[in-house]
Design a protein around this motif. Structure first.
Motif, PDB file in Angstrom:
ATOM      1  N   PRO A 153       0.704  -1.286  -0.081  1.00  0.00           N
ATOM      2  CA  PRO A 153      -0.100   0.114   0.151  1.00  0.00           C
ATOM      3  C   PRO A 153       0.981   1.182   0.006  1.00  0.00           C
ATOM      4  CG  PRO A 153      -0.684  -1.510   1.670  1.00  0.00           C
ATOM      5  CD  PRO A 153       0.500  -2.150   1.149  1.00  0.00           C
ATOM      6  N   GLY A 154       0.555   2.301  -0.955  1.00  0.00           N
ATOM      7  CA  GLY A 154       1.241   3.304  -1.124  1.00  0.00           C
ATOM      8  C   GLY A 154       2.561   3.549  -1.804  1.00  0.00           C
ATOM      9  N   CYS A 155       3.076   2.264  -2.116  1.00  0.00           N
ATOM     10  CA  CYS A 155       4.330   2.215  -2.673  1.00  0.00           C
ATOM     11  C   CYS A 155       4.190   2.363  -4.356  1.00  0.00           C
ATOM     12  CB  CYS A 155       5.134   0.756  -2.566  1.00  0.00           C
ATOM     13  SG  CYS A 155       6.626   0.703  -3.356  1.00  0.00           S
ATOM     14  N   LYS A 156       5.021   3.304  -4.924  1.00  0.00           N
ATOM     15  CA  LYS A 156       4.951   3.634  -6.398  1.00  0.00           C
ATOM     16  C   LYS A 156       5.878   2.991  -7.269  1.00  0.00           C
ATOM     17  CE  LYS A 156       1.591   6.648  -5.452  1.00  0.00           C
ATOM     18  NZ  LYS A 156       0.254   6.330  -5.828  1.00  0.00           N
ATOM     19  N   ASN A 157       6.744   1.943  -6.653  1.00  0.00           N
ATOM     20  CA  ASN A 157       7.952   1.287  -7.114  1.00  0.00           C
ATOM     21  C   ASN A 157       7.218   0.132  -8.175  1.00  0.00           C
ATOM     22  OD1 ASN A 157       9.672   2.779  -5.862  1.00  0.00           O
ATOM     23  ND2 ASN A 157       9.968   1.175  -4.280  1.00  0.00           N
ATOM     24  N   ARG A 158       8.057  -0.220  -9.142  1.00  0.00           N
ATOM     25  CA  ARG A 158       7.634  -1.202 -10.160  1.00  0.00           C
ATOM     26  C   ARG A 158       7.904  -2.515  -9.348  1.00  0.00           C
ATOM     27  NH1 ARG A 158       9.411  -4.411 -14.472  1.00  0.00           N
ATOM     28  NH2 ARG A 158       7.925  -4.232 -16.373  1.00  0.00           N
ATOM     29  N   LYS A 161       8.334 -12.829   5.491  1.00  0.00           N
ATOM     30  CA  LYS A 161       7.224 -13.740   4.916  1.00  0.00           C
ATOM     31  C   LYS A 161       5.856 -13.538   5.360  1.00  0.00           C
ATOM     32  CE  LYS A 161       6.720 -17.206   1.834  1.00  0.00           C
ATOM     33  NZ  LYS A 161       6.936 -17.320   0.414  1.00  0.00           N
ATOM     34  N   LYS A 162       5.659 -13.389   6.412  1.00  0.00           N
ATOM     35  CA  LYS A 162       4.457 -13.278   7.323  1.00  0.00           C
ATOM     36  C   LYS A 162       3.710 -11.665   6.894  1.00  0.00           C
ATOM     37  CE  LYS A 162       1.159 -13.798  10.306  1.00  0.00           C
ATOM     38  NZ  LYS A 162      -0.146 -14.319   9.865  1.00  0.00           N
ATOM     39  N   LYS A 163       4.570 -10.993   6.881  1.00  0.00           N
ATOM     40  CA  LYS A 163       4.148  -9.501   6.489  1.00  0.00           C
ATOM     41  C   LYS A 163       3.691  -9.310   5.026  1.00  0.00           C
ATOM     42  CE  LYS A 163       4.589  -4.762   7.606  1.00  0.00           C
ATOM     43  NZ  LYS A 163       4.030  -3.906   8.372  1.00  0.00           N
ATOM     44  N   GLN A 164       4.335 -10.015   4.163  1.00  0.00           N
ATOM     45  CA  GLN A 164       4.455 -10.212   2.775  1.00  0.00           C
ATOM     46  C   GLN A 164       2.871 -10.902   2.564  1.00  0.00           C
ATOM     47  OE1 GLN A 164       7.413 -12.189   0.599  1.00  0.00           O
ATOM     48  NE2 GLN A 164       8.940 -10.731   1.090  1.00  0.00           N
ATOM     49  N   ASP A 165       2.591 -11.759   3.408  1.00  0.00           N
ATOM     50  CA  ASP A 165       1.488 -12.764   2.904  1.00  0.00           C
ATOM     51  C   ASP A 165       0.190 -11.739   3.506  1.00  0.00           C
ATOM     52  OD1 ASP A 165       2.805 -15.009   2.312  1.00  0.00           O
ATOM     53  OD2 ASP A 165       2.735 -15.753   4.105  1.00  0.00           O
ATOM     54  N   ASP A 166       0.447 -10.982   4.687  1.00  0.00           N
ATOM     55  CA  ASP A 166      -0.654  -9.895   5.004  1.00  0.00           C
ATOM     56  C   ASP A 166      -0.967  -8.803   3.874  1.00  0.00           C
ATOM     57  OD1 ASP A 166      -0.821 -11.562   7.529  1.00  0.00           O
ATOM     58  OD2 ASP A 166       0.362  -9.963   8.553  1.00  0.00           O
ATOM     59  N   VAL A 167       0.191  -8.262   3.508  1.00  0.00           N
ATOM     60  CA  VAL A 167       0.034  -7.344   2.337  1.00  0.00           C
ATOM     61  C   VAL A 167      -0.599  -7.875   1.004  1.00  0.00           C
ATOM     62  CG1 VAL A 167       1.170  -5.822   0.843  1.00  0.00           C
ATOM     63  CG2 VAL A 167       1.918  -5.897   3.300  1.00  0.00           C
ATOM     64  N   LEU A 168      -0.220  -9.086   0.669  1.00  0.00           N
ATOM     65  CA  LEU A 168      -0.888  -9.636  -0.576  1.00  0.00           C
ATOM     66  C   LEU A 168      -2.372 -10.088  -0.335  1.00  0.00           C
ATOM     67  CD1 LEU A 168       2.313 -11.903  -1.697  1.00  0.00           C
ATOM     68  CD2 LEU A 168       1.404  -9.856  -2.650  1.00  0.00           C
ATOM     69  N   ALA A 169      -2.494 -10.483   0.996  1.00  0.00           N
ATOM     70  CA  ALA A 169      -3.913 -10.736   1.200  1.00  0.00           C
ATOM     71  C   ALA A 169      -4.925  -9.605   1.000  1.00  0.00           C
ATOM     72  CB  ALA A 169      -4.226 -11.630   2.552  1.00  0.00           C
ATOM     73  N   LYS A 170      -4.430  -8.410   1.771  1.00  0.00           N
ATOM     74  CA  LYS A 170      -5.142  -7.102   1.467  1.00  0.00           C
ATOM     75  C   LYS A 170      -5.391  -6.673   0.128  1.00  0.00           C
ATOM     76  CE  LYS A 170      -4.039  -5.258   6.257  1.00  0.00           C
ATOM     77  NZ  LYS A 170      -3.240  -4.513   6.742  1.00  0.00           N
ATOM     78  N   ALA A 171      -4.185  -6.845  -0.632  1.00  0.00           N
ATOM     79  CA  ALA A 171      -4.420  -6.291  -2.031  1.00  0.00           C
ATOM     80  C   ALA A 171      -5.331  -7.068  -2.808  1.00  0.00           C
ATOM     81  CB  ALA A 171      -2.742  -6.437  -2.758  1.00  0.00           C
ATOM     82  N   ALA A 172      -5.517  -8.524  -2.479  1.00  0.00           N
ATOM     83  CA  ALA A 172      -6.358  -9.302  -3.136  1.00  0.00           C
ATOM     84  C   ALA A 172      -7.662  -9.033  -2.663  1.00  0.00           C
ATOM     85  CB  ALA A 172      -5.875 -10.789  -3.048  1.00  0.00           C
ATOM     86  N   GLU A 173      -7.823  -8.774  -1.283  1.00  0.00           N
ATOM     87  CA  GLU A 173      -9.126  -8.589  -1.009  1.00  0.00           C
ATOM     88  C   GLU A 173      -9.883  -7.097  -1.609  1.00  0.00           C
ATOM     89  OE1 GLU A 173     -10.455  -7.046   3.183  1.00  0.00           O
ATOM     90  OE2 GLU A 173     -10.016  -8.893   3.037  1.00  0.00           O
ATOM     91  N   LYS A 174      -8.851  -6.105  -1.754  1.00  0.00           N
ATOM     92  CA  LYS A 174      -9.049  -4.882  -2.361  1.00  0.00           C
ATOM     93  C   LYS A 174      -9.496  -5.062  -4.012  1.00  0.00           C
ATOM     94  CE  LYS A 174      -6.675  -0.909  -3.749  1.00  0.00           C
ATOM     95  NZ  LYS A 174      -5.287  -0.184  -3.573  1.00  0.00           N
ATOM     96  N   ASN A 175      -8.790  -5.896  -4.649  1.00  0.00           N
ATOM     97  CA  ASN A 175      -9.029  -5.992  -6.142  1.00  0.00           C
ATOM     98  C   ASN A 175      -9.987  -7.019  -6.423  1.00  0.00           C
ATOM     99  OD1 ASN A 175      -6.981  -4.068  -6.569  1.00  0.00           O
ATOM    100  ND2 ASN A 175      -5.508  -5.540  -6.551  1.00  0.00           N
ATOM    101  N   GLY A 176     -10.651  -7.617  -5.444  1.00  0.00           N
ATOM    102  CA  GLY A 176     -11.747  -8.573  -5.518  1.00  0.00           C
ATOM    103  C   GLY A 176     -11.396 -10.070  -6.154  1.00  0.00           C
TER     104      GLY A 176
END
Length: 73
Positions: free
Chosen positions: A35-40, A58-73
């Protein structure tokens, strides 16, 4: 010359074996999923995270990816 005539006679779908013709106009979202990162990001092999966020645990990566997947549907 013969090969040109044969390939021109075949439909485009049979000439394209790897499916690259289907994706030619498709642009992938290559932004980092943090969230909020503009890097490629480094792409699907690296979980769509940039070099900076790949260093996270890895745990923090999983949390971030889960939130992104939830947001994108």
């Amino acid at each position: 010359m013969f090969a040109e005539r044969v390939s021109a006679a075949l439909p485009a779908a049979t000439r394209s074996r790897n499916g690259a013709a289907k994706l030619r106009g498709l642009k992938r979202d290559m932004s980092c999923r943090y969230p909020g990162c503009k890097n490629r990001s480094k792409g699907p092999r690296f979980r769509f995270l940039c070099e900076e966020h790949l260093k996270l645990p890895k745990k923090k990566q999983d949390d971030v990816l889960a939130k992104a997947a939830e947001k994108n549907g």
